[in-house]
Motif scaffolding. Structure first.
Motif, PDB file in Angstrom:
ATOM      1  N   TYR A 195       0.823  -1.220   0.000  1.00 42.07           N
ATOM      2  CA  TYR A 195       0.000   0.000   0.000  1.00 42.07           C
ATOM      3  C   TYR A 195       0.857   1.271   0.000  1.00 42.07           C
ATOM      4  O   TYR A 195       0.383   2.335   0.408  1.00 42.07           O
ATOM      5  CB  TYR A 195      -0.943  -0.013   1.203  1.00 42.07           C
ATOM      6  N   LEU A 230      -6.036   3.198   5.442  1.00 44.29           N
ATOM      7  CA  LEU A 230      -7.403   2.856   5.843  1.00 44.29           C
ATOM      8  C   LEU A 230      -8.329   2.656   4.641  1.00 44.29           C
ATOM      9  O   LEU A 230      -8.917   1.587   4.464  1.00 44.29           O
ATOM     10  CB  LEU A 230      -7.954   3.954   6.763  1.00 44.29           C
ATOM     11  N   LEU A 231      -8.454   3.687   3.800  1.00 50.73           N
ATOM     12  CA  LEU A 231      -9.364   3.579   2.660  1.00 50.73           C
ATOM     13  C   LEU A 231      -8.900   2.530   1.652  1.00 50.73           C
ATOM     14  O   LEU A 231      -9.710   1.750   1.134  1.00 50.73           O
ATOM     15  CB  LEU A 231      -9.495   4.935   1.964  1.00 50.73           C
ATOM     16  N   PRO A 233      -7.000  -0.347   1.902  1.00 50.78           N
ATOM     17  CA  PRO A 233      -7.338  -1.729   2.260  1.00 50.78           C
ATOM     18  C   PRO A 233      -8.838  -2.001   2.259  1.00 50.78           C
ATOM     19  O   PRO A 233      -9.278  -3.097   1.878  1.00 50.78           O
ATOM     20  CB  PRO A 233      -6.756  -1.865   3.669  1.00 50.78           C
ATOM     21  N   ALA A 234      -9.646  -1.003   2.647  1.00 51.27           N
ATOM     22  CA  ALA A 234     -11.096  -1.198   2.631  1.00 51.27           C
ATOM     23  C   ALA A 234     -11.615  -1.381   1.205  1.00 51.27           C
ATOM     24  O   ALA A 234     -12.487  -2.223   0.946  1.00 51.27           O
ATOM     25  CB  ALA A 234     -11.791  -0.015   3.297  1.00 51.27           C
ATOM     26  N   LEU A 235     -11.067  -0.608   0.257  1.00 45.87           N
ATOM     27  CA  LEU A 235     -11.480  -0.738  -1.140  1.00 45.87           C
ATOM     28  C   LEU A 235     -11.113  -2.111  -1.696  1.00 45.87           C
ATOM     29  O   LEU A 235     -11.892  -2.732  -2.430  1.00 45.87           O
ATOM     30  CB  LEU A 235     -10.824   0.359  -1.979  1.00 45.87           C
ATOM     31  N   ALA A 237     -10.644  -4.857   0.088  1.00 49.27           N
ATOM     32  CA  ALA A 237     -11.459  -5.871   0.756  1.00 49.27           C
ATOM     33  C   ALA A 237     -12.859  -5.964   0.158  1.00 49.27           C
ATOM     34  O   ALA A 237     -13.442  -7.052   0.079  1.00 49.27           O
ATOM     35  CB  ALA A 237     -11.544  -5.553   2.251  1.00 49.27           C
ATOM     36  N   ARG A 238     -13.395  -4.844  -0.302  1.00 49.34           N
ATOM     37  CA  ARG A 238     -14.745  -4.835  -0.876  1.00 49.34           C
ATOM     38  C   ARG A 238     -14.740  -5.128  -2.373  1.00 49.34           C
ATOM     39  O   ARG A 238     -15.796  -5.148  -3.000  1.00 49.34           O
ATOM     40  CB  ARG A 238     -15.416  -3.483  -0.625  1.00 49.34           C
TER      41      ARG A 238
END
Length: 569
Positions: A195, A230-231, A233-235, A237-238
């Motif tokens: 990242y 934060l954003l 890894p969330a993107l 994961a989704r």
């Protein structure tokens, strides 16, 4: 009493050579991190360091303060040529259209929009410097440095020694990375490197961190943690971004296409909020009860400057039509629009010292988005006229403020500025094409080019509407805009004691469109200088800027040299 030497051949030639050396630094840095560096003081130091020892030995006549002023005016105008579009609208145009722009036309375009700004500055000088008596902090800083150097000659040599030493270390580090072995980034684990959250072997980034200050540095770090820690890894994961098959590969490319939208929204909203607030403040009654004299910018239509302004306007209109197929009405409207916005930008620079070139570009893009909806090229390149004119106008007014304190001739400074603009146009375009022979190299981890991403995103959004924005990014875009609006207002409404705790909205947004490693290294540089300033304030005041500038110059010049060698191979 004999008149002090001023516009001498050696002063102009010194500025020309220094401008040719320093311009690549700003082009390189602009493509890396989207920011540039005011080169006035650095050019001043180099000029004094070269000529004063020769004069002391009796080999040449004494180097005068006014010659120094001419030299730094020429050099700084060349180095500020990137406001003419080289690291923002021009690459964005190439990415949107896929149509290459040849070297000659690109030089002519950059020169024309910058040349326009020179004459706008000429007509604003009586209004803002002589009668308005604005401070112009960058110009005053150059004046104070010049006065100090000529009062204490050894201090200039010490600062130059620090600058040269830092540049040598930075250049050697870059040379090892380019020609010997690729210096690795360091991360505490594979996840962090994935990242882009790593330490990058770039002393240029440390140098820029030392200049931008602790508030901006910490804001970059906070933005990097939010975006890439934060954003991002969330993107992933989704499943909202396409992950490359190689688990060791960087996710910068896939993620930046999503993250740039909230980042750009935050920067644009904050910049426009601050910009509009400053306009309103300038029109209000001053604290002493008097109102600012709202005389027209074109108050003294002397023949020479008027011909210069008309020639620059005609050249800019003709090139808009010939190079970019912009209609005559839109090309004509771009001129008064550029004069108006350059005037506002000059007022902001005079008050705060911060040139709002990014905000000027966005105001122009929004204005032409209304006048020419759905036309991305018209949107980009007419806005480029305003941005280029505002950039050179601000640079020259700072130099004219320095000259005003010395009793220098404004006419001679304008001539020096024109030489610098011509030099910067040629050198800047050559360096840009050497670094970026293929526009596909942009918006990558090697060349993040955040200003390009911003101009391109705004042009696409204005021409295609929300259809240009990924569906999932629209809510983040709205949140970014609200955050930028809130911080922008708070910067003007809160008392100074509380204002210093606010994050920099531009730095927060910028962290969304550059690799996390860049933000981390710039923050580290800011922290290091803050520690030295706390422990040894006098030492930091004397040498922090010189050392930081040396780190920037060394790596950027070696980076340009490495690109030229690579092309030759």
């Amino acid at each position: 009493m004999p008149q002090e030497r001023e516009l001498t051949p050696r002063a102009v030639l010194t500025g020309l050579i220094l401008g040719a050396v320093l311009t690549p630094c700003n082009v390189y840095a602009g493509l890396k991190i989207g920011w540039s560096f005011n080169m006035s003081i650095i050019a001043l130091l180099f000029g004094v360091a070269f000529w004063r020892p020769l004069a002391a030995r009796g080999h040449v006549p004494g180097w005068t303060p006014k010659e120094s002023n001419i030299s730094q005016t020429t050099a700084s105008s060349a180095a500020s040529i990137i406001s003419g579009g080289l690291v923002a609208p021009i690459p964005a145009y190439l990415l949107i259209t896929g149509r290459p722009l040849a070297m000659g036309p690109m030089m002519a375009w950059v020169f024309a929009v910058s040349f326009l700004g020179v004459w706008v500055a000429w007509y604003l000088r009586p209004l803002l410097i002589e009668r308005g008596q604005l401070r112009f902090p960058a110009g005053v800083a150059t004046l104070e440095t010049l006065t100090d150097i000529f009062a204490h000659g050894r201090e200039a040599l010490r600062r130059i020694a620090v600058l040269a030493g830092a540049a040598l270390i930075s250049a050697i580090t870059k040379a090892v990375d380019a020609f010997v072995m690729t210096l690795p980034k360091w991360a505490p684990g594979a996840w962090f490197g994935h990242y882009t959250l790593a330490l990058e072997p770039s002393l240029l980034l440390l140098g820029f961190g030392g200049i931008i200050g602790l508030r901006v540095g910490l804001s970059l770090l906070a933005g990097a943690v939010l975006a890439w820690g934060l954003l991002g890894p969330a993107l992933v994961a989704r499943g909202l971004v396409t992950v490359p098959p190689d688990p060791a590969a960087s996710l910068f490319g896939p993620l930046v296409e999503w993250l740039l939208w909230p980042g750009v929204s935050l920067m644009v909203a904050a910049s426009l909020t601050s910009f509009l607030w400053q306009i309103v403040s300038a029109l209000r009654t001053r604290g002493d009860g008097s109102r600012p004299r709202m005389r027209p910018a074109l108050a003294r239509p002397l023949a020479g400057p008027l011909l210069g302004l008309l020639a620059a306007s005609a050249m800019t209109v003709a090139l808009q039509m010939a190079l970019f197929d912009i209609s005559l009405p839109m090309a004509l409207v771009a001129i008064p629009f550029a004069v108006l916005l350059a005037t506002v930008a000059a007022r902001v620079v005079g008050d705060t010292g911060i040139p709002p070139i990014g905000a000027i570009g966005k105001v122009s893009q929004l204005g032409f988005g209304v006048m020419a909806p759905g036309q991305a090229v018209t949107n980009l390149m007419t806005a480029n006229v305003a941005g280029g004119a505002a950039g050179q106008c601000a640079d020259l007014l700072n130099d004219l403020r320095t000259g005003h304190g010395l009793g220098a001739s404004p006419t001679r400074q304008v001539l020096a500025q024109c030489v610098g603009v011509l030099t910067g146009s040629v050198v800047g375009v050559v360096v840009y094409l050497a670094l970026i022979p293929d526009p596909a190299m942009l918006l990558t981890e090697q060349w993040p080019a955040p200003a390009v991403a911003t101009w391109k995103a705004v042009a696409e959004a204005l021409s295609a509407g929300l259809g240009a924005v990924p569906v999932e990014a629209r809510a983040a875009m709205a949140l970014g805009a609200l955050a930028g609006l809130a911080i922008g207002l708070a910067e003007h409404l809160l008392p100074p004691q509380q204002r210093r705790w606010l994050p920099s909205p531009v730095a927060l947004g910028l962290a969304f469109v550059i690799p996390g490693s860049v933000s981390i290294m710039m923050c580290l540089g800011a922290v290091l200088v803050a520690i030295v300033t706390r422990l040894r304030p006098t030492l930091a005041e004397r040498f922090a800027v010189a050392a930081s500038a040396g780190l920037i110059a060394g790596e950027s010049l070696m980076g340009v040299a490495a690109a030229v060698v690579s092309m030759a191979r």
